[in-house]
Each structure stands twice: as C-alpha cells, then as structure tokens.
Design a protein around this motif. Structure first.
Motif, PDB file in Angstrom:
ATOM      1  N   ARG A   6     -16.585   4.037  -2.416  1.00 36.00           N
ATOM      2  CA  ARG A   6     -15.464   4.558  -1.459  1.00 36.00           C
ATOM      3  C   ARG A   6     -15.313   3.535  -0.601  1.00 36.00           C
ATOM      4  O   ARG A   6     -14.284   3.054  -0.281  1.00 36.00           O
ATOM      5  N   SER A  10     -11.683   1.377  -0.195  1.00 33.12           N
ATOM      6  CA  SER A  10     -11.234   1.510   1.104  1.00 33.12           C
ATOM      7  C   SER A  10     -10.912   0.297   1.764  1.00 33.12           C
ATOM      8  O   SER A  10      -9.909   0.079   2.696  1.00 33.12           O
ATOM      9  N   ARG A  11     -11.700  -0.697   1.247  1.00 35.37           N
ATOM     10  CA  ARG A  11     -11.397  -2.007   2.105  1.00 35.37           C
ATOM     11  C   ARG A  11      -9.976  -2.891   1.744  1.00 35.37           C
ATOM     12  O   ARG A  11      -9.657  -3.574   2.226  1.00 35.37           O
ATOM     13  N   ALA A  13      -7.487  -0.910  -0.100  1.00 33.88           N
ATOM     14  CA  ALA A  13      -6.292   0.054  -0.171  1.00 33.88           C
ATOM     15  C   ALA A  13      -6.697   1.425   0.570  1.00 33.88           C
ATOM     16  O   ALA A  13      -7.798   1.884   0.744  1.00 33.88           O
ATOM     17  N   ASN A  14      -5.643   2.286   0.776  1.00 36.81           N
ATOM     18  CA  ASN A  14      -5.755   3.492   1.400  1.00 36.81           C
ATOM     19  C   ASN A  14      -5.777   4.679   0.257  1.00 36.81           C
ATOM     20  O   ASN A  14      -4.781   4.691  -0.643  1.00 36.81           O
ATOM     21  N   THR A  16      -6.361   8.678  -0.692  1.00 34.80           N
ATOM     22  CA  THR A  16      -6.441  10.210  -0.060  1.00 34.80           C
ATOM     23  C   THR A  16      -7.816  10.903  -0.567  1.00 34.80           C
ATOM     24  O   THR A  16      -8.476  10.293  -1.564  1.00 34.80           O
ATOM     25  N   PRO A 121      -2.997   3.455  -5.513  1.00 37.22           N
ATOM     26  CA  PRO A 121      -4.013   2.520  -4.929  1.00 37.22           C
ATOM     27  C   PRO A 121      -4.852   1.933  -5.838  1.00 37.22           C
ATOM     28  O   PRO A 121      -5.184   0.620  -5.499  1.00 37.22           O
TER      29      PRO A 121
END
Length: 193
Positions: A6, A10-11, A13-14, A16, A121
């Motif tokens: 994760r 997350s580094r 792209a965003n 959910t 993403p």
C-alpha cells in the motif's frame, strides 16, 4: 502483510480503500523463497509479477560460455518480473533468483490485467515503474560506455548504500561487468582513500 505494498502504491497514485482491497484480493499467494531458489527460469514464460516484501532477488542471464550476467537487483519494496516475457507471452531469456531468504507476493498475469481495467490508478503506478526502469537501464548503459569501473561502483554504492550487506561481491562484480578480482582491487583502493 500488505502495508508495504500500500505504501509503495500510494507514493505514486491515489487509491481508495476499495481499490486497495481489489488489489489485495488479486494476490495469488505470499511466497517464501529460500536463498538460491529461482522464481523464474530461462525458457519459461513469465506469467507472474512479484512485489518484494522482504529480501533481495537478482535477475540474470547465462551466456553461451556459461557465464552469468546480472541485469538487476530487486530489493524490498520493489517489483520484479521479466517485462518482455510478461508482455509478449514468449519464453524468458532471464532467471530470477533469491539472493537471500525472501518473501514476495505474487500476482498472475491474468489477475494483473484485470486489475488494470478495474483499478485505474494502478496503470499509472506501473507506467511510472516502467519509465523509471527504462531510465535506470539507459543510465546504466551510458555508464558502461563512458564511466570507469570505479565510477560505476561508486554510483552503485550511492544509489544502493546497503547493497554489500545483502548481495555477494561476485554478483555485484557481474552487475558492473567486471571480474570479482577487479572489484576487490577497487574496494581496496576506495578503503585507502
């Protein structure tokens, strides 16, 4: 188990929470790989992509004389596979082997292709991953043509400071395109400075 994955995603792209859950559900298995065990062998199609949770892998080829040539190292928090074989379905020319006891999570090609469509993403993350890999390959090729072995070793130490703690010197020498004896001389010279 998936916290590192994760963080990696997350580094770039965003995502959910639902998208993270879709990615985690697509994981085929967590693979514990003993030192010197291959996860991919020359001649096989590469039908998987792995995310390294712990340890280190080397990707290498073997030439007609039986000499190994290290192409790259994949440490914790990195992806590893043979992109050519993964993309084309053709047999790989490479081997991927654990340098030390390692842990990775495995995604199948089919599962990953499904994720591309379902989790948009992820395409951005992989595009950036491929761009960075291509840039690193270009830089390495340029360094091989224009830098001394000493300069290439210094650059490797700068980009991967702890590499000598995880990777045997014979593999580092192969990666640099020099003999282990030459690497020993370079290391000795550097320690005298």
């Amino acid at each position: 188990m998936y916290a590192l994955l994760r963080e990696n995603l997350s580094r770039k792209a965003n995502f959910t929470e639902e998208q993270f859950e879709q990615i985690e559900q697509a994981v085929q298995e967590e693979v514990r790989v003993k030192r010197k065990t291959k996860i991919l062998s020359e001649g096989e199609p590469c039908n998987n992509i792995w995310f390294v949770l712990q340890g280190c892998f080397r990707t290498y080829t073997i030439d007609a004389k039986g000499l190994e040539h290290v192409i790259m190292f994949s440490f914790q928090d990195n992806w590893v596979n043979d992109l050519y074989s993964f993309t084309t379905g053709r047999p790989t020319l490479m081997n991927i082997e654990a340098i030390e006891d390692s842990v990775a999570i495995r995604f199948s090609k089919e599962g990953f292709e499904h994720l591309y469509a379902a989790v948009t993403p992820l395409e951005r993350v992989m595009r950036l991953q491929i761009q960075n890999a291509y840039i690193a390959l270009q830089r390495r090729h340029y360094a091989t043509l224009s830098s001394s072995a000493e300069e290439r070793y210094a650059e490797l130490l700068q980009s991967q400071p702890g590499i000598s703690q995880h990777v045997p010197l014979i593999y580092i020498a192969s990666y640099l395109g020099i003999t282990p004896e030459s690497l020993s001389r370079i290391r000795k010279q550097l320690s005298l400075k």
